[in-house]
Structure formats: C-alpha cells, structure tokens
Design a protein around this motif. Structure first.
Motif, mmCIF file in Angstrom:
data_model
loop_
_atom_site.group_PDB
_atom_site.id
_atom_site.type_symbol
_atom_site.label_atom_id
_atom_site.label_comp_id
_atom_site.label_asym_id
_atom_site.label_seq_id
_atom_site.Cartn_x
_atom_site.Cartn_y
_atom_site.Cartn_z
ATOM 1 N N ALA A 137 0.829 -1.203 0.000
ATOM 2 C CA ALA A 137 0.000 0.000 0.000
ATOM 3 C C ALA A 137 0.868 1.260 0.000
ATOM 4 O O ALA A 137 0.574 2.236 -0.707
ATOM 5 C CB ALA A 137 -0.927 -0.003 1.210
ATOM 6 N N ALA B 215 1.078 3.902 -3.185
ATOM 7 C CA ALA B 215 0.758 5.303 -2.902
ATOM 8 C C ALA B 215 1.912 6.215 -3.306
ATOM 9 O O ALA B 215 1.703 7.341 -3.777
ATOM 10 C CB ALA B 215 0.433 5.486 -1.422
ATOM 11 N N THR C 96 -8.340 4.800 12.286
ATOM 12 C CA THR C 96 -9.580 4.574 11.548
ATOM 13 C C THR C 96 -10.410 3.555 12.315
ATOM 14 O O THR C 96 -9.917 2.456 12.629
ATOM 15 C CB THR C 96 -9.315 4.039 10.131
ATOM 16 N N HIS D 180 -4.717 -0.222 4.838
ATOM 17 C CA HIS D 180 -4.104 0.117 3.552
ATOM 18 C C HIS D 180 -4.394 1.552 3.136
ATOM 19 O O HIS D 180 -3.628 2.144 2.375
ATOM 20 C CB HIS D 180 -4.590 -0.853 2.474
ATOM 21 N N GLN D 181 -5.495 2.100 3.631
ATOM 22 C CA GLN D 181 -5.799 3.502 3.348
ATOM 23 C C GLN D 181 -5.157 4.436 4.361
ATOM 24 O O GLN D 181 -4.692 5.521 4.015
ATOM 25 C CB GLN D 181 -7.316 3.703 3.344
ATOM 26 N N ALA E 265 -1.668 7.606 4.094
ATOM 27 C CA ALA E 265 -2.111 8.961 4.428
ATOM 28 C C ALA E 265 -1.367 9.494 5.650
ATOM 29 O O ALA E 265 -0.947 10.663 5.683
ATOM 30 C CB ALA E 265 -3.611 8.971 4.669
#
Length: 321
Positions: free
Chosen positions: A20, A24, A155, A177-178, A182
């Motif tokens: 990830a 990115a 999250t 993964h998000q 970030a």
C-alpha cells in the motif's frame, strides 16, 4: 516538487501494508519514496513484490544472533541506503531500545486496534470478546514500550453482529491500507506545515526560564522577564515583516556575528529586513531539514542576551569554569 522523504519499510511476511505504501508513493505528488524493503525472514513473500517493483531489498535472518547484533545489522542496512524514516509493516520482531532510540520520531508502525486499546496480539478477538462496537487500526510512533508511542492517526471499523476474528481482520486490513499511506504522507510533510513549525518553536522558547509569548506586529514573539519589563529574544515569521517563507528571528552579539553566519550558511540564514540592522538573524524553518537542536541552542543564546542577570548569573559562573 521538493525532494521526497526516503523511507525504508521493514516486513516479516506478505507485506500488504508495504505494498500500500509502495503504490501510494507512485503518485506524482506523494512526499515520500520507498527506497528499501528489509526483512528478518528470507522467505517473506513481500520481498518478491518489492523486487518486482524495482525496490532494493535486504534480508538478514535473526536466528543465532543477539537482538542487539541483528538490530545493528539492520540499522546499518537502512542508513547505508540513506533512509530518513522507517515504516514497520508487519515486522514481527521486537526491536531493541538502542535501535528505537536511534530512530526516535522517525519510525512509524501500524497496529490493528484503536490504541491504547489492545496492544500486542489477538486484537480482533479481544475486541469481539469485549463486545466493542468498533475495532480499527492506528498509526503510531515507535517507542521502547510495545505499541505505546504517540498515535498519529486512527480509523474505526464497525463490528458487525456476525463478525468473527477473521472477517473483522479482513475489513480492518482494508482500513490499514488507506490509513498508513495517508498518515505517513502527513508525517513526513509536517516540517512544511507552518502551524507545526510554530508549535516546535513555541515549545522550545517557552521551555526557557521566565518566558512568555506576546504578539508583535501580528506575529508571535517571546520575551523573558516580567509581563511589564520583559524583553523580546525571538520572533516567528510566516511571510511577516516583508519576508517570504517561515523562519525564526533571534539575536546575535552584533553585526559581525550576523555577517559571519550569513557567510557561513546563506541557505540557512538571512538578515531580516525589519530587524537586520540591529544584528538579528533569521533561521529558515521551512526547508524540511530543520536541525531543531540548533534552533533550541539559538533560542537559548538569544534568551541569555536579554535575560535579567539574576537568571544568567549561574550560567556565567559555569562558563568561567
């Protein structure tokens, strides 16, 4: 585009969070690049993915080595490629305190719980057993105590009525993964954030004895002494006083020292238009490579120049020795 931060990723298994981060980093505006993927397991599947993506890899098994010995080998591998940050992505070895201290504030980890809940293993089942409504994941700075460093981002993932540890883990992994790219993006970019920079200067200025903050011409300034008779020893500039960029102004002993600093490192220092003629110097803070120890020393030196004698008397005696 400014130079991207160089990141090494440590894995022990499939490396899905590593992947990830890698994908990115392919975005043209991503502020970091993955320059190394390292592992303690030669069979870690994530190594093949990294190689396929053209990323340098490093492997050294830990078996037969003391923890400190293996960590030193790992440290040398990471520093040799020029990494500035480390991202742990499923690295299943507890790192030595010495290794962690070398990478203080420059090593991140992602953990599958909403820290400070459920440090360690079996986080999904523990959340289910506690009848929690949410599980989740956290990105945090690594400190010697396991999963205890400052949390940078989280999250939350809703727990469904029919969830098992496996089904919950699958959804939390999507969130990981998000979240990780970030959070890493924001963290490596923090030294370009004027608000973050101001907080760093403020913390160091107010740590000095008998200091307080008072705005000056619309920008923060710091004084030593009483509210009534205190004297300024530093100012923060974010495009103030006709300057560009972000900087801190501190006093020098005079124009000779100011000139010497400008000659020694014109990329770091400049003479502020508003205060330069009186010997003040500006230290640039938006290069992304600020030496905060140097900033702290400069603030202290400036503070000492205007502080009441009763505060500097013991320092003067110490200097005589």
């Amino acid at each position: 585009m400014t130079e991207r931060a160089k990141v090494a990723v440590l894995i022990s298994g499939r490396g899905s969070n590593m992947a990830a981060l890698v994908y990115a980093a392919k975005a043209v505006d991503c502020p970091y690049e993955i320059i190394l993927v390292a592992s303690n397991d030669p069979e870690a599947p994530g190594l093949k993915l990294a190689e396929a993506e053209g990323i340098e890899t490093f492997v050294h098994p830990h078996k037969g080595l003391k923890r400190s010995e293996h960590d030193q080998i790992l440290h040398e591998a990471v520093t040799n490629v020029g990494a500035e940050y480390i991202a742990l992505a499923g690295y299943m070895r507890i790192l030595s305190d010495d290794f962690v201290s070398k990478w203080q504030d420059r090593m991140l980890n992602i953990h599958p719980s909403l820290l400070p809940k459920y440090k360690g293993l079996d986080t999904y089942q523990r959340a289910l057993d506690a009848d929690d409504t949410h599980a989740g994941c956290s990105v945090h700075l690594v400190t010697p105590e396991l999963d205890d460093g400052p949390v940078l981002a989280q999250t939350a993932v809703t727990i469904m009525p029919d969830d098992t540890a496996d089904t919950l883990a699958d959804r939390v992994l999507i969130a990981e993964h998000q979240l990780y790219p970030a959070a890493l993006t924001k963290y490596v970019s923090r030294e370009a954030d004027p608000n973050w920079i101001l907080d760093q200067v403020r913390d160091r200025a107010l740590a000095l004895e008998e200091t307080h903050e008072r705005p000056s011409f619309g920008t923060p300034g710091w004084r030593v002494g009483s509210e009534k008779t205190g004297k300024y020893f530093a100012y923060f500039s974010r495009r103030h006083f006709g300057e560009t960029g972000t900087s801190v102004f501190v006093k020098t002993s005079g124009l000779d020292e100011q000139s010497a600093l400008l000659d020694a490192d014109p990329d770091l220092y400049f003479a502020p238009k508003f205060y330069g003629k009186s010997g003040w110097i500006a230290i640039r803070l938006d290069t992304g490579r600020t030496d905060w120890g140097h900033v702290a020393d400069s603030l202290k030196k400036s503070w000492r120049m205007v502080a009441p004698k009763r505060l500097t008397k013991m320092m003067d005696i110490a200097d005589d020795f």
